[in-house]
Design a protein around this motif. Structure first.
Motif, PDB file in Angstrom:
ATOM      1  N   ARG A  43       0.794  -1.220   0.000  1.00 28.73           N
ATOM      2  CA  ARG A  43       0.000   0.000   0.000  1.00 28.73           C
ATOM      3  C   ARG A  43       0.827   1.271   0.000  1.00 28.73           C
ATOM      4  N   CYS A  80      -3.224  -4.457  -0.239  1.00 30.73           N
ATOM      5  CA  CYS A  80      -3.088  -3.465  -1.303  1.00 30.73           C
ATOM      6  C   CYS A  80      -4.343  -2.616  -1.437  1.00 30.73           C
ATOM      7  N   ASP A  81      -4.141  -1.452  -2.106  1.00 31.11           N
ATOM      8  CA  ASP A  81      -5.257  -0.619  -2.539  1.00 31.11           C
ATOM      9  C   ASP A  81      -5.545  -0.855  -4.025  1.00 31.11           C
ATOM     10  N   ASP A  82      -4.500  -1.213  -4.762  1.00 29.28           N
ATOM     11  CA  ASP A  82      -4.607  -1.457  -6.201  1.00 29.28           C
ATOM     12  C   ASP A  82      -4.572  -2.968  -6.444  1.00 29.28           C
ATOM     13  N   THR A  83      -5.747  -3.564  -6.620  1.00 28.42           N
ATOM     14  CA  THR A  83      -5.818  -5.027  -6.723  1.00 28.42           C
ATOM     15  C   THR A  83      -5.197  -5.548  -8.016  1.00 28.42           C
ATOM     16  N   ASP A 100      -7.891  -6.657  -0.242  1.00 28.42           N
ATOM     17  CA  ASP A 100      -8.227  -5.295  -0.659  1.00 28.42           C
ATOM     18  C   ASP A 100      -8.462  -4.472   0.600  1.00 28.42           C
ATOM     19  N   SER A 101      -7.484  -3.605   0.934  1.00 31.05           N
ATOM     20  CA  SER A 101      -7.554  -2.862   2.190  1.00 31.05           C
ATOM     21  C   SER A 101      -8.576  -1.731   2.156  1.00 31.05           C
ATOM     22  N   ARG A 102      -9.048  -1.361   0.973  1.00 34.32           N
ATOM     23  CA  ARG A 102     -10.072  -0.308   0.881  1.00 34.32           C
ATOM     24  C   ARG A 102     -11.475  -0.879   1.082  1.00 34.32           C
ATOM     25  N   GLU A 103     -11.724  -2.010   0.445  1.00 34.03           N
ATOM     26  CA  GLU A 103     -13.052  -2.618   0.500  1.00 34.03           C
ATOM     27  C   GLU A 103     -13.143  -3.725   1.543  1.00 34.03           C
ATOM     28  N   ARG A 105     -11.858  -6.799   1.529  1.00 35.53           N
ATOM     29  CA  ARG A 105     -12.255  -8.040   0.860  1.00 35.53           C
ATOM     30  C   ARG A 105     -11.050  -8.955   0.689  1.00 35.53           C
ATOM     31  N   LEU A 107      -9.568 -11.537  -1.860  1.00 37.89           N
ATOM     32  CA  LEU A 107      -9.725 -11.884  -3.267  1.00 37.89           C
ATOM     33  C   LEU A 107      -8.921 -13.138  -3.578  1.00 37.89           C
TER      34      LEU A 107
END
Length: 343
Positions: A43, A80-83, A100-103, A105, A107
């Protein structure tokens, strides 16, 4: 990251020491052998190639096999922020999950392992709880975030700007005293006053001179310090200032055009040179800056210096070259530590 680490501890995993905060390793003994959770914090502008990633996982396995472990199972978790960036890193590795550290989730691609010793359910439940807490962020949480942002301030860079300003203010009350004692002068160097190689980079002739250097240092230096760390940034700043003065001395000796000079320009150009390397090392993009823009800004500044009278252009050239080289060495040493510490 701290809460995720606590989750690992709660599940009986122990942490393996690492020199860099972007790479963390946790292990637990199972009936089948050793399981390792390899966490990459993607990140903060970190970039490693797929080959480096594969090599790192191989070194983790070798680390345990050298200690007599026959079965070593490694799962990589990429925060990450950019998957898309994270998926490219994992490549064809079946044991690599993306968080996914923003959502909040987890993956898991269809070609990757559907589970790893029960961690799929554990992580999904953990991330779900974080998502609920994020939606209910309290005033106390916001205040704690402000304090964290305050602690993340680039303190060395702020201190350098402050020192330059304070010394200039002192000069306004002492007249030519500090300039006579500390400005760069080849003739003074030959008389044994080598300390001027250092003191001259903190002196400025006027307010305009000070302002033009400090405004660039304040914004550019903060980025470079965050990426290289306080110690490396301090060394880079001083070495760039020294290099600028050495280039200036060489120019004066070649041309027999001796004079007195002062300013942080050599060090500031060094910081700009370091930024250029960092942007290039991040595939030409770093914090909304491109390598082309940074290179143009440096080239334009050099051009303005060469077309203006009374400017020590040799110091600018020496500074930018040293800054670029010092940043390359600093980043190279960090990567070497990452891989060598797990051999």
């Amino acid at each position: 990251m701290n809460r995720l680490e606590n989750l690992f501890f709660e599940q009986g995993y122990g942490k393996i020491p690492s020199n860099l905060p972007e790479f963390n390793f946790y292990c637990r003994r199972e009936v089948q052998g050793i399981t390792v959770l390899h966490v990459i914090d993607y990140r903060q502008g970190l970039y490693i190639s797929t080959d480096q990633y594969i090599h790192l996982k191989e070194q983790i396995e070798a680390f345990f096999r050298d200690r007599g472990e026959r079965e070593v199972h490694v799962m990589t978790l990429v925060l990450c922020d950019d998957t898309e960036k994270a998926r490219k890193l994992c490549g064809g590795d079946g044991f690599c999950w993306v968080i996914d550290s923003r959502e909040y989730r987890l993956l898991i691609h269809e070609t990757q392992a559907a589970d790893f010793y029960g961690w799929k359910d554990i992580l999904e439940e953990f991330l779900f709880s974080l998502a609920r807490e994020g939606a209910k962020e309290t005033g106390a949480d916001a205040e704690a975030k402000k304090k964290a942002d305050w602690r993340a301030l680039s303190w060395v860079n702020v201190a350098l700007v402050a020192v330059n300003v304070i010394i200039f203010l002192i000069c306004t009350f002492t007249g030519d005293l500090l300039y006579n004692k500390g400005a760069f002068s080849v003739t003074a160097l030959w008389q044994g006053e080598w300390y001027r190689l250092f003191t001259s980079m903190f002196l400025h002739w006027n307010v305009e001179h000070l302002f033009s250097n400090m405004i660039v240092l304040y914004y550019v230096g903060a980025i470079v310090e965050r990426k290289l760390g306080a110690v490396s940034y301090t060394a880079l700043y001083v070495l760039s200032g020294f290099a600028g003065n050495i280039f200036s001395m060489g120019y004066e000796l070649l041309t027999n055009a001796y004079g007195s000079s002062a300013g942080a320009s050599g060090a500031v150009f060094g910081v700009e040179g370091a930024l250029l390397f960092l942007v290039m090392a991040h595939r030409g993009k770093l914090e909304a800056m491109s390598a082309g823009r940074v290179a143009f800004a440096i080239a334009f500044s050099l051009y303005c210096g060469f077309t203006s009278p009374g400017v020590n252009n040799a110091a600018h050239v020496g500074g930018v070259l040293m800054g670029f080289a010092a940043a390359a060495v600093s980043v190279g040493c960090r990567k070497i530590k990452v891989f060598s510490d797990h051999r």
